[in-house]
Structures are given as C-alpha cells and as structure tokens.
Design an enzyme around this catalytic site. Structure first.
Site, mmCIF file in Angstrom:
data_model
loop_
_atom_site.group_PDB
_atom_site.id
_atom_site.type_symbol
_atom_site.label_atom_id
_atom_site.label_comp_id
_atom_site.label_asym_id
_atom_site.label_seq_id
_atom_site.Cartn_x
_atom_site.Cartn_y
_atom_site.Cartn_z
ATOM 1 C CB ALA A 133 -0.899 0.013 1.239
ATOM 2 C CB CYS A 134 2.087 3.554 -2.236
ATOM 3 S SG CYS A 134 1.000 3.623 -3.665
ATOM 4 C CB THR A 135 1.108 8.266 -0.227
ATOM 5 O OG1 THR A 135 1.911 8.346 -1.401
ATOM 6 C CG2 THR A 135 1.998 8.185 0.986
#
Lengths: 103, 150
Positions: free
Chosen positions: A8-10
C-alpha cells in the site's frame, strides 16, 4: 516457503502495484509460494484469506500508510518495510524474509 | 477494454526532446490535455508536484512514474514519454531517467473504477524487468505498446 504480504502506498495508484509485482517475481525466483494483497485507490484486491495467513511462514508488509486489517497478522512473524525498499531491492528483501522465517 | 487497447497512442511521446523534469512533465500533461483527460494543465502539474514532494518517483532502471490526483482530471489515464537524452530525476538508484510514465487520477473514483483498475494493472507491468527492458529499447509507438505485451 510460504509468503503472504500487503502492499500500500500514499496515492494508491502506482507504487502499490509495482511493489506487488516485484515481490511476487523475486519470491517465485526462489521457489516460494507467494501472495500479495494490494490496498490501493480501488480498494482491496487479491485479498488474503484466513487460511493463507495461517499457513504462511512469514508476513511481509510493504506499506507507506496505515493499512486495514493489520491485526490479522497478530502472532505471525512480520517484516515491515516501505514500498520503496520492495521496489528497489526485492531480491534482498525476499532473502531477508527467509532469514527471519528461519530464525 | 483490455490493457493494451486502453493505451491511447496520442499519449505516447517517442524520442521526446525534454531536457528537464519540468519539461517532460509539461509535455506529457499537454498530451493528456489534448486527449481530454485533463482540463487544467497548470493545476494538474501542481498535483503532480505535490506527489513528488512526498517521495521519490524514479523507480530505478531509468524509469520514473510521477502521478497526480486532482479535480483537473476528468478521465483517468496515463501518458508515456521516452526521452532522447536521459534527464536528472530523483530515483531509487540515482540513474538518470529515460522513460517517464505519468498517471493522471481523478479525485472521485465514482465511474472511474474500470480506469483505475486498468491503471493498476499497468503499474504492475512496470514492476516487471522484462517490460522495462523492452520499453527502454522501444523506438516507436508500436514498440512501446509491444513492450507491455511482454
């Protein structure tokens, strides 16, 4: 070895999926059984099942943000890194997973 | 619609002569403006820089994946530029950037889910070393598209 993970990234549009692909490829190269759940803008995909988590030798979280369902991994060996680490050195990362799982 | 047919050839800029990161971003954003994905180029550029400020978008091997999310995006999409001369860009391996893939994402995901899913599949492809190698060798639009068929 069995690896389950979450990426998961921003923004949830690019790094999440690139990390997933890199981790899966690196793990398969070592003959591992691997599944990486993605938590991105479109929501959760490739969701891990209870059984998969239970059977896993190690859990890899490649995350830059708080993820949902982290409590699912309680009691498991967990390695947590940023998506950058997973993208930059996936092979080293998988080697580390083997080390941690074996210890 | 599958991944390959979702690629708009008008958003593929081959042998682009951008000399700086800013120029490369502006060139791709302009193509996304012409194809109607983005309505306000300056506003979207700001959204892209906002993401740049959060962390490195050069993913190594000469590839950068800047992206922006904002109200100026009316239809999610992406543009690709292959550069004649590699340019300076913050990256995980300090290599100069030869390929720029810019993702444009709308604020609301309503009605955009199919596009977002395609973008995610496309991002995944960029995690594959074989795809990147083919992309770096691509000399025309057809070869850029073929790179994603690896």
């Amino acid at each position: 070895m069995k690896i389950v993970g979450v990426s998961a990234c921003t923004v949830g549009i690019a790094h999440t999926y690139i990390a997933q692909e890199k981790i899966e490829n690196a793990a398969k190269k070592l003959g591992d059984d691997v599944k990486v759940e993605t938590q991105g803008t479109i929501g959760i995909e490739n969701e891990l099942t209870k059984e998969e988590i239970q059977d896993a030798d190690i859990v890899l979280l490649a995350v830059d943000v708080k993820i949902s369902g982290e409590e699912r991994f309680e009691g498991k060996k967990v390695v947590k890194v940023s998506t950058e680490v997973a993208i930059k050195s996936p092979n080293k990362l998988v080697a580390k997973l083997h080390e941690v799982a074996g210890s | 619609m599958d991944l390959i047919s979702s690629i708009n050839t008008q958003n593929i800029l081959v042998n682009n002569d951008a000399k700086t990161k800013d120029e490369a971003l502006r060139n791709i954003i302009h193509s996304l403006y012409l194809t109607g994905n983005v309505t306000d180029e300056e506003l979207f550029l700001k959204d892209v820089y906002a993401r740049e400020a959060e962390g490195v978008t050069g993913i190594g091997n000469g590839v950068a994946i800047p992206h922006g999310k904002g109200s100026s995006v009316v239809e999610p999409g992406f543009g690709i530029a292959t550069l004649t001369d590699p340019i300076e860009w913050e990256s995980l391996d300090d290599e100069k950037i030869k390929i720029v893939v810019l993702f444009a994402v709308s604020d609301s995901k309503e009605g955009a889910e199919q596009h977002l899913r395609l973008l995610s599949q496309f991002a995944r492809k960029l995690g594959n070393d074989d795809v990147l190698a083919a992309l770096k060798e691509a000399k025309n639009i057809d070869e850029v598209i073929e790179a994603f068929e690896v």
